[in-house]
Design a protein around this motif. Structure first.
Motif, mmCIF file in Angstrom:
data_model
loop_
_atom_site.group_PDB
_atom_site.id
_atom_site.type_symbol
_atom_site.label_atom_id
_atom_site.label_comp_id
_atom_site.label_asym_id
_atom_site.label_seq_id
_atom_site.Cartn_x
_atom_site.Cartn_y
_atom_site.Cartn_z
ATOM 1 N N ILE A 25 53.980 26.697 46.325
ATOM 2 C CA ILE A 25 53.066 26.123 45.349
ATOM 3 C C ILE A 25 51.619 26.556 45.580
ATOM 4 N N GLY A 26 51.379 27.307 46.653
ATOM 5 C CA GLY A 26 50.052 27.869 46.858
ATOM 6 C C GLY A 26 49.716 28.956 45.857
ATOM 7 N N GLY A 27 50.741 29.537 45.241
ATOM 8 C CA GLY A 27 50.509 30.595 44.266
ATOM 9 C C GLY A 27 50.182 31.925 44.922
ATOM 10 N N PRO A 28 49.695 32.880 44.160
ATOM 11 C CA PRO A 28 49.462 34.229 44.682
ATOM 12 C C PRO A 28 48.322 34.281 45.709
ATOM 13 N N TRP A 29 48.535 35.042 46.755
ATOM 14 C CA TRP A 29 47.497 35.413 47.717
ATOM 15 C C TRP A 29 48.025 36.617 48.466
ATOM 16 N N SER A 30 47.195 37.306 49.178
ATOM 17 C CA SER A 30 47.640 38.557 49.768
ATOM 18 C C SER A 30 46.818 38.911 50.999
ATOM 19 N N GLU A 31 47.288 39.915 51.693
ATOM 20 C CA GLU A 31 46.561 40.500 52.811
ATOM 21 C C GLU A 31 46.460 41.987 52.526
ATOM 22 N N GLY A 32 45.244 42.455 52.201
ATOM 23 C CA GLY A 32 45.130 43.813 51.696
ATOM 24 C C GLY A 32 45.839 43.885 50.357
ATOM 25 N N GLY A 33 46.790 44.781 50.232
ATOM 26 C CA GLY A 33 47.547 44.887 48.991
ATOM 27 C C GLY A 33 48.914 44.258 49.048
ATOM 28 N N ARG A 34 49.263 43.605 50.157
ATOM 29 C CA ARG A 34 50.609 43.049 50.316
ATOM 30 C C ARG A 34 50.633 41.564 49.963
ATOM 31 N N ALA A 35 51.542 41.194 49.067
ATOM 32 C CA ALA A 35 51.668 39.804 48.644
ATOM 33 C C ALA A 35 52.139 38.928 49.797
ATOM 34 N N LEU A 36 51.559 37.737 49.908
ATOM 35 C CA LEU A 36 51.982 36.750 50.891
ATOM 36 C C LEU A 36 52.486 35.468 50.234
ATOM 37 N N GLY A 37 52.318 35.362 48.927
ATOM 38 C CA GLY A 37 52.812 34.209 48.197
ATOM 39 C C GLY A 37 54.163 34.496 47.559
ATOM 40 N N TRP A 38 54.599 33.585 46.710
ATOM 41 C CA TRP A 38 55.901 33.698 46.039
ATOM 42 C C TRP A 38 55.726 33.990 44.556
ATOM 43 N N GLY A 39 54.631 34.632 44.206
ATOM 44 C CA GLY A 39 54.391 34.944 42.808
ATOM 45 C C GLY A 39 53.638 33.830 42.106
ATOM 46 N N ARG A 40 53.444 34.015 40.804
ATOM 47 C CA ARG A 40 52.694 33.042 40.019
ATOM 48 C C ARG A 40 53.478 31.743 39.861
ATOM 49 N N VAL A 41 52.765 30.647 39.920
ATOM 50 C CA VAL A 41 53.374 29.332 39.754
ATOM 51 C C VAL A 41 52.560 28.526 38.752
ATOM 52 N N ASP A 42 53.190 27.519 38.210
ATOM 53 C CA ASP A 42 52.545 26.596 37.280
ATOM 54 C C ASP A 42 52.074 25.394 38.101
ATOM 55 N N ASP A 43 50.773 25.236 38.265
ATOM 56 C CA ASP A 43 50.253 24.140 39.083
ATOM 57 C C ASP A 43 50.694 22.776 38.564
ATOM 58 N N GLU A 44 50.778 22.628 37.254
ATOM 59 C CA GLU A 44 51.183 21.333 36.697
ATOM 60 C C GLU A 44 52.636 21.025 37.049
ATOM 61 N N GLU A 45 53.495 22.057 37.029
ATOM 62 C CA GLU A 45 54.887 21.854 37.442
ATOM 63 C C GLU A 45 54.958 21.548 38.932
ATOM 64 N N SER A 46 54.099 22.182 39.731
ATOM 65 C CA SER A 46 54.063 21.886 41.164
ATOM 66 C C SER A 46 53.705 20.421 41.407
ATOM 67 N N VAL A 47 52.716 19.921 40.676
ATOM 68 C CA VAL A 47 52.320 18.514 40.806
ATOM 69 C C VAL A 47 53.477 17.608 40.416
ATOM 70 N N ARG A 48 54.163 17.941 39.333
ATOM 71 C CA ARG A 48 55.318 17.134 38.912
ATOM 72 C C ARG A 48 56.419 17.170 39.971
ATOM 73 N N ALA A 49 56.611 18.332 40.600
ATOM 74 C CA ALA A 49 57.660 18.467 41.615
ATOM 75 C C ALA A 49 57.373 17.584 42.826
ATOM 76 N N VAL A 50 56.114 17.576 43.282
ATOM 77 C CA VAL A 50 55.748 16.727 44.423
ATOM 78 C C VAL A 50 55.959 15.258 44.088
ATOM 79 N N ARG A 51 55.546 14.850 42.921
ATOM 80 C CA ARG A 51 55.678 13.437 42.542
ATOM 81 C C ARG A 51 57.144 13.054 42.339
ATOM 82 N N ARG A 52 57.936 13.995 41.828
ATOM 83 C CA ARG A 52 59.368 13.715 41.675
ATOM 84 C C ARG A 52 60.023 13.582 43.049
ATOM 85 N N ALA A 53 59.585 14.395 43.997
ATOM 86 C CA ALA A 53 60.121 14.287 45.359
ATOM 87 C C ALA A 53 59.859 12.889 45.921
#
Length: 352
Positions: A25-53
């Protein structure tokens, strides 16, 4: 038999037996040109997921200041607003980052940086305390870790941190850390049906530490979602596949791990569980100290994982069958390794 709670090591803090990993749920970030995240995410869906948990009884949330270069903590803090007392929050420090550029910039293991890092995490999370504060630098030598323990104890005394831990797969170093850290209460390490960690679990037993388990679903392999033809995008850390990520190579699931998944799938799902629920049940059957933290970024993922709490650990006969099948796969791999490899078999096409 249902499993609902665990004790977070010597801290005595009660947590749900299942946590929610918040790397994605951190969304995209990288080191140099290499991705360290899991791709684009929907922050609103992330918030809903935490609250559903939370609604489903999941109270333990694990993040790190570097996830999304600070963005992951901000999203988690927003999701917990008004419900902070229902949650046990774990975060990590040690890596440095540029939040505005969404870039990892290095690491810092100094006591002074520890002080700055905890202040930053408290601000981004919108909270007055961190329940479990974990050193993120897994290969740090023991003397350098010992130099941090005094500051960790000060943070506990000041009420900013309730307990602290270390995210590492080095069992020998954890033992020294646990002996010298009065409020050391957890080790976060890799554990899944694909990769056991007997030495680390033994250290947890000896020193009364919680075993917080990252990668409990093999970074998605144990969900059944990925096969030999799957390709992960380049903005996903699994698609760029750095050397420390063993489950994927060249943006594809590694064949040797897919063979293990195939070998145990029926044993994990024989009583009606999904593959993910079976994999979580294996972890709970493995040790009473385990708290798996599968990564989630959607409500649907949270609901599937949380349903595993009601199913509980695998039954002893199920657990034994999984172990039997894994042993057979390992034996076959050893036999293959002993065979002559000339002439080489044809290299399969990289295309699906």
């Amino acid at each position: 038999m249902a499993v609902t709670t665990r004790t977070l090591g010597r801290s005595g803090i009660e947590v749900s037996a299942l946590g929610m990993g918040c790397w994605a749920i951190g969304g995209p970030w990288s080191e140099g040109g290499r991705a360290l995240g899991w791709g684009r995410v929907d922050d609103e869906e992330s918030v809903r997921a935490v609250r559903r948990a939370l609604d489903l009884g999941v109270t333990f949330f694990d993040t790190a200041d570097t996830y999304g270069a600070g963005h992951g903590e901000r999203v988690l803090g927003r999701a917990l607003a008004g419900r902070r007392d229902e949650a046990v929050v774990a975060t990590k420090w040690g890596y440095t980052f540029d939040e505005s550029a969404r870039q990892a910039t290095g690491e810092n293991a100094s006591p002074a940086y520890l002080r700055r890092a905890v202040t930053g995490s408290l601000r981004r999370l919108g909270t007055d305390r961190i329940d479990l504060y974990q050193l993120h630098l897994g290969d740090l030598p023991v003397p350098r870790v010992e130099a941090l323990l005094g500051t960790c104890e000060e943070l506990v005394a000041e009420g900013l941190v309730r307990g602290y831990g270390w995210s590492t797969d080095r069992a020998d170093r954890v033992a020294a850390f646990a002996q010298r850290g009065r409020h050391a209460t957890a080790v976060q390490h890799s554990l899944s049906v694909l990769r056991d960690a007997p030495e680390l679990l033994a250290v947890c037993d000896k020193y009364d530490l919680a075993s917080v388990n990252r990668g409990p679903l093999g970074m998605g392999l144990l969900t059944g979602k990925y096969g030999a033809g799957s390709t992960l995008p380049r903005d996903d850390v699994r698609g760029s596949a750095p050397t420390w990520l063993e489950w994927f190579r060249g943006g594809r699931p590694a064949p040797e791990w897919l063979r293990r998944v195939a070998a145990v799938r029926d044993a994990l799902t024989g009583d009606g569980r999904t593959p993910a629920q079976g994999a979580l049940g294996w972890i709970w059957a493995r040790s009473g100290r385990t708290v798996p933290i599968p990564g989630c970024r959607t409500v649907a993922q949270v609901e599937e994982n949380a349903a595993a709490l009601g199913l509980g650990p695998l039954a002893p006969d199920q657990f034994a069958e999984v172990e039997r099948r894994l042993a057979a796969v390992r034996s076959a791999a050893l036999r293959d390794a002993d065979r002559p490899h000339w002439p080489m078999p044809p290299i399969p096409s990289a295309r699906p």
